[in-house]
Motif scaffolding. Structure first.
Motif, PDB file in Angstrom:
ATOM      1  N   GLY A  23     -17.468  75.511 -32.033  1.00  8.09           N
ATOM      2  CA  GLY A  23     -16.690  74.524 -33.163  1.00  8.09           C
ATOM      3  C   GLY A  23     -16.134  73.281 -32.247  1.00  8.09           C
ATOM      4  N   SER A  24     -15.678  72.520 -32.874  1.00  6.41           N
ATOM      5  CA  SER A  24     -15.399  71.112 -32.260  1.00  6.41           C
ATOM      6  C   SER A  24     -14.314  71.332 -31.223  1.00  6.41           C
ATOM      7  CB  SER A  24     -14.867  70.158 -33.460  1.00  6.41           C
ATOM      8  OG  SER A  24     -13.922  70.499 -34.058  1.00  6.41           O
ATOM      9  N   ARG A  25     -13.263  72.307 -31.501  1.00  8.00           N
ATOM     10  CA  ARG A  25     -12.220  72.696 -30.460  1.00  8.00           C
ATOM     11  C   ARG A  25     -12.520  73.027 -29.351  1.00  8.00           C
ATOM     12  NH1 ARG A  25      -7.396  71.561 -33.050  1.00  8.00           N
ATOM     13  NH2 ARG A  25      -7.396  71.688 -35.441  1.00  8.00           N
ATOM     14  N   GLY A  26     -13.594  73.862 -29.420  1.00  8.62           N
ATOM     15  CA  GLY A  26     -14.311  74.307 -28.016  1.00  8.62           C
ATOM     16  C   GLY A  26     -14.931  73.179 -27.307  1.00  8.62           C
ATOM     17  N   LEU A  27     -15.194  72.288 -27.781  1.00  8.02           N
ATOM     18  CA  LEU A  27     -16.281  71.319 -27.039  1.00  8.02           C
ATOM     19  C   LEU A  27     -15.314  70.286 -26.070  1.00  8.02           C
ATOM     20  CD1 LEU A  27     -19.095  69.858 -26.692  1.00  8.02           C
ATOM     21  CD2 LEU A  27     -18.211  68.068 -28.548  1.00  8.02           C
ATOM     22  N   THR A  28     -15.352  70.706 -24.990  1.00  9.22           N
ATOM     23  CA  THR A  28     -14.498  70.025 -23.825  1.00  9.22           C
ATOM     24  C   THR A  28     -15.703  69.647 -22.902  1.00  9.22           C
ATOM     25  OG1 THR A  28     -14.318  72.159 -22.648  1.00  9.22           O
ATOM     26  CG2 THR A  28     -12.565  71.574 -24.079  1.00  9.22           C
ATOM     27  N   LEU A  29     -15.379  68.694 -22.024  1.00  9.98           N
ATOM     28  CA  LEU A  29     -16.330  68.194 -20.921  1.00  9.98           C
ATOM     29  C   LEU A  29     -16.469  69.437 -19.936  1.00  9.98           C
ATOM     30  CD1 LEU A  29     -15.026  64.698 -20.529  1.00  9.98           C
ATOM     31  CD2 LEU A  29     -16.870  65.351 -22.063  1.00  9.98           C
ATOM     32  N   ARG A  30     -15.685  70.303 -19.747  1.00  5.76           N
ATOM     33  CA  ARG A  30     -15.825  71.408 -18.864  1.00  5.76           C
ATOM     34  C   ARG A  30     -16.696  72.373 -19.604  1.00  5.76           C
ATOM     35  NH1 ARG A  30     -10.359  72.934 -15.490  1.00  5.76           N
ATOM     36  NH2 ARG A  30     -10.411  71.412 -14.231  1.00  5.76           N
ATOM     37  N   ALA A  31     -16.591  72.769 -20.803  1.00  7.37           N
ATOM     38  CA  ALA A  31     -17.376  73.486 -21.500  1.00  7.37           C
ATOM     39  C   ALA A  31     -18.964  73.184 -21.598  1.00  7.37           C
ATOM     40  CB  ALA A  31     -16.948  73.777 -22.958  1.00  7.37           C
ATOM     41  N   VAL A  32     -19.106  71.837 -21.526  1.00  8.39           N
ATOM     42  CA  VAL A  32     -20.402  71.314 -21.397  1.00  8.39           C
ATOM     43  C   VAL A  32     -21.125  71.534 -20.180  1.00  8.39           C
ATOM     44  CG1 VAL A  32     -21.767  69.156 -21.775  1.00  8.39           C
ATOM     45  CG2 VAL A  32     -20.046  69.488 -23.367  1.00  8.39           C
ATOM     46  N   ASP A  33     -20.095  71.254 -19.161  1.00  9.91           N
ATOM     47  CA  ASP A  33     -20.554  71.403 -17.832  1.00  9.91           C
ATOM     48  C   ASP A  33     -21.176  72.822 -17.632  1.00  9.91           C
ATOM     49  OD1 ASP A  33     -20.009  69.069 -16.840  1.00  9.91           O
ATOM     50  OD2 ASP A  33     -18.179  69.493 -16.056  1.00  9.91           O
ATOM     51  N   ALA A  36     -24.456  73.465 -19.423  1.00  8.43           N
ATOM     52  CA  ALA A  36     -25.471  73.003 -19.066  1.00  8.43           C
ATOM     53  C   ALA A  36     -25.860  73.655 -17.723  1.00  8.43           C
ATOM     54  CB  ALA A  36     -25.158  71.457 -19.031  1.00  8.43           C
ATOM     55  N   GLY A  37     -24.926  74.379 -16.985  1.00  5.03           N
ATOM     56  CA  GLY A  37     -25.158  74.937 -15.743  1.00  5.03           C
ATOM     57  C   GLY A  37     -25.023  74.019 -14.582  1.00  5.03           C
ATOM     58  N   VAL A  38     -24.285  72.994 -14.864  1.00  3.39           N
ATOM     59  CA  VAL A  38     -24.168  71.863 -13.720  1.00  3.39           C
ATOM     60  C   VAL A  38     -22.569  71.920 -13.001  1.00  3.39           C
ATOM     61  CG1 VAL A  38     -25.797  70.456 -14.933  1.00  3.39           C
ATOM     62  CG2 VAL A  38     -23.219  70.251 -15.558  1.00  3.39           C
ATOM     63  N   PRO A  39     -22.471  71.196 -11.790  1.00  2.00           N
ATOM     64  CA  PRO A  39     -21.225  71.429 -11.224  1.00  2.00           C
ATOM     65  C   PRO A  39     -20.135  70.764 -12.296  1.00  2.00           C
ATOM     66  CG  PRO A  39     -23.005  70.463  -9.667  1.00  2.00           C
ATOM     67  CD  PRO A  39     -23.518  70.679 -11.036  1.00  2.00           C
ATOM     68  N   LYS A  40     -19.095  71.434 -12.105  1.00  2.00           N
ATOM     69  CA  LYS A  40     -17.826  70.769 -12.751  1.00  2.00           C
ATOM     70  C   LYS A  40     -17.461  69.381 -12.471  1.00  2.00           C
ATOM     71  CE  LYS A  40     -15.229  75.079 -12.864  1.00  2.00           C
ATOM     72  NZ  LYS A  40     -13.929  75.959 -12.396  1.00  2.00           N
ATOM     73  N   GLY A  41     -17.510  68.539 -13.572  1.00  4.65           N
ATOM     74  CA  GLY A  41     -17.171  67.168 -13.603  1.00  4.65           C
ATOM     75  C   GLY A  41     -18.544  66.329 -13.931  1.00  4.65           C
ATOM     76  N   THR A  42     -19.503  66.978 -14.018  1.00  5.94           N
ATOM     77  CA  THR A  42     -20.911  66.361 -14.153  1.00  5.94           C
ATOM     78  C   THR A  42     -20.880  65.443 -15.458  1.00  5.94           C
ATOM     79  OG1 THR A  42     -22.007  67.952 -12.763  1.00  5.94           O
ATOM     80  CG2 THR A  42     -23.351  66.430 -14.387  1.00  5.94           C
ATOM     81  N   THR A  43     -20.247  66.178 -16.472  1.00  6.49           N
ATOM     82  CA  THR A  43     -20.309  65.497 -18.026  1.00  6.49           C
ATOM     83  C   THR A  43     -19.244  64.293 -17.954  1.00  6.49           C
ATOM     84  OG1 THR A  43     -20.620  67.618 -18.892  1.00  6.49           O
ATOM     85  CG2 THR A  43     -19.841  65.701 -20.347  1.00  6.49           C
ATOM     86  N   THR A  44     -18.165  64.402 -17.027  1.00  6.30           N
ATOM     87  CA  THR A  44     -17.591  63.123 -17.032  1.00  6.30           C
ATOM     88  C   THR A  44     -18.167  62.049 -16.389  1.00  6.30           C
ATOM     89  OG1 THR A  44     -15.370  64.783 -16.697  1.00  6.30           O
ATOM     90  CG2 THR A  44     -15.352  62.338 -16.003  1.00  6.30           C
ATOM     91  N   ASN A  45     -18.969  62.412 -15.421  1.00  8.87           N
ATOM     92  CA  ASN A  45     -19.933  61.298 -14.641  1.00  8.87           C
ATOM     93  C   ASN A  45     -20.788  60.469 -15.784  1.00  8.87           C
ATOM     94  OD1 ASN A  45     -18.841  61.678 -12.112  1.00  8.87           O
ATOM     95  ND2 ASN A  45     -20.390  63.521 -11.549  1.00  8.87           N
ATOM     96  N   TYR A  46     -21.213  61.171 -17.044  1.00  8.43           N
ATOM     97  CA  TYR A  46     -21.866  60.624 -17.852  1.00  8.43           C
ATOM     98  C   TYR A  46     -21.374  59.970 -19.072  1.00  8.43           C
ATOM     99  CZ  TYR A  46     -25.946  62.126 -15.263  1.00  8.43           C
ATOM    100  OH  TYR A  46     -26.983  62.417 -14.291  1.00  8.43           O
ATOM    101  N   PHE A  47     -20.058  60.602 -19.453  1.00  8.35           N
ATOM    102  CA  PHE A  47     -19.398  60.106 -20.586  1.00  8.35           C
ATOM    103  C   PHE A  47     -17.907  60.002 -20.270  1.00  8.35           C
ATOM    104  CE2 PHE A  47     -22.848  63.198 -21.630  1.00  8.35           C
ATOM    105  CZ  PHE A  47     -23.810  62.275 -22.333  1.00  8.35           C
TER     106      PHE A  47
END
Length: 189
Positions: A23-33, A36-47
């Motif tokens: 759900g939308s409350r579970g969508l955090t940048l860390r949850a996306v990381d 996606a199986g990427v290092p923490k902070g990766t999503t922040t580098n893109y968005f």
């Protein structure tokens, strides 16, 4: 912001999966990381923030749900008729069932938009463009019905899709092909 398009797409796909599952409350940048199986902070580098991520998720959902041009071209070889409209609506249901996550993510974004005015504006623009595109496609293809008929089909199919996503057993006694055929005949005359 980073420009690796494959990584950006993977992060958007991960966002769709998180939205669909958590759900939308579970969508955090860390949850996306994590998804996606990427290092923490990766999503922040893109968005830059969650709002930007949500806005770009809409575009990715559109890409994922757009019919394959070759398959659509093959379908559109048929003569414009009620049956062709029913076939196109049936293919819509097939795409929904093949990519439930994208549809669930859109439902979550609809709910989130009731609480976030900036997302409401973006989502309204997104769906308005989709609806106008569907109307234009229908009319340009010479399919039966008018603008209002296409809007009525949109509304009916949205309800059918929401029920199939959320309470699939509700419509189980009613074969989709028959429902869609009858819907097409009644709405388009």
């Amino acid at each position: 912001m980073r420009q690796n398009s494959a990584r950006r797409t993977a992060l958007l796909d991960a966002s769709i999966e998180v939205l669909a599952r958590e759900g939308s409350r579970g969508l955090t940048l860390r949850a996306v990381d994590a998804e996606a199986g990427v290092p923490k902070g990766t999503t922040t580098n893109y968005f830059a923030n969650r709002g930007e991520l949500l806005a770009q998720v809409m575009g990715r959902v559109q890409e994922r749900l757009t019919p394959d041009p070759d398959a659509l071209s093959e379908t559109m070889r048929e003569k414009p008729s009620h049956e062709l409209v029913a076939t196109l609506l049936g293919q819509l249901v097939e795409r929904m069932r093949a990519d439930r996550s994208s549809h669930l993510a859109l439902l979550e974004m609809r709910l989130e938009a009731t609480r976030r005015p900036e997302l409401h504006t973006e989502l309204t623009r997104f769906f308005a463009a989709q609806l106008e595109g569907n109307i234009g496609f229908h009319l340009d293809a010479g399919l039966p019905g008018d603008r209002t008929g296409v809007v009525l089909l949109y509304l009916a199919m949205l309800g059918l899709i929401v029920d199939d996503l959320t309470v699939p057993d509700l419509l189980a006694p009613f074969p989709f092909e028959e429902l869609i055929g009858e819907l097409t005949r009644r709405v388009l005359g």
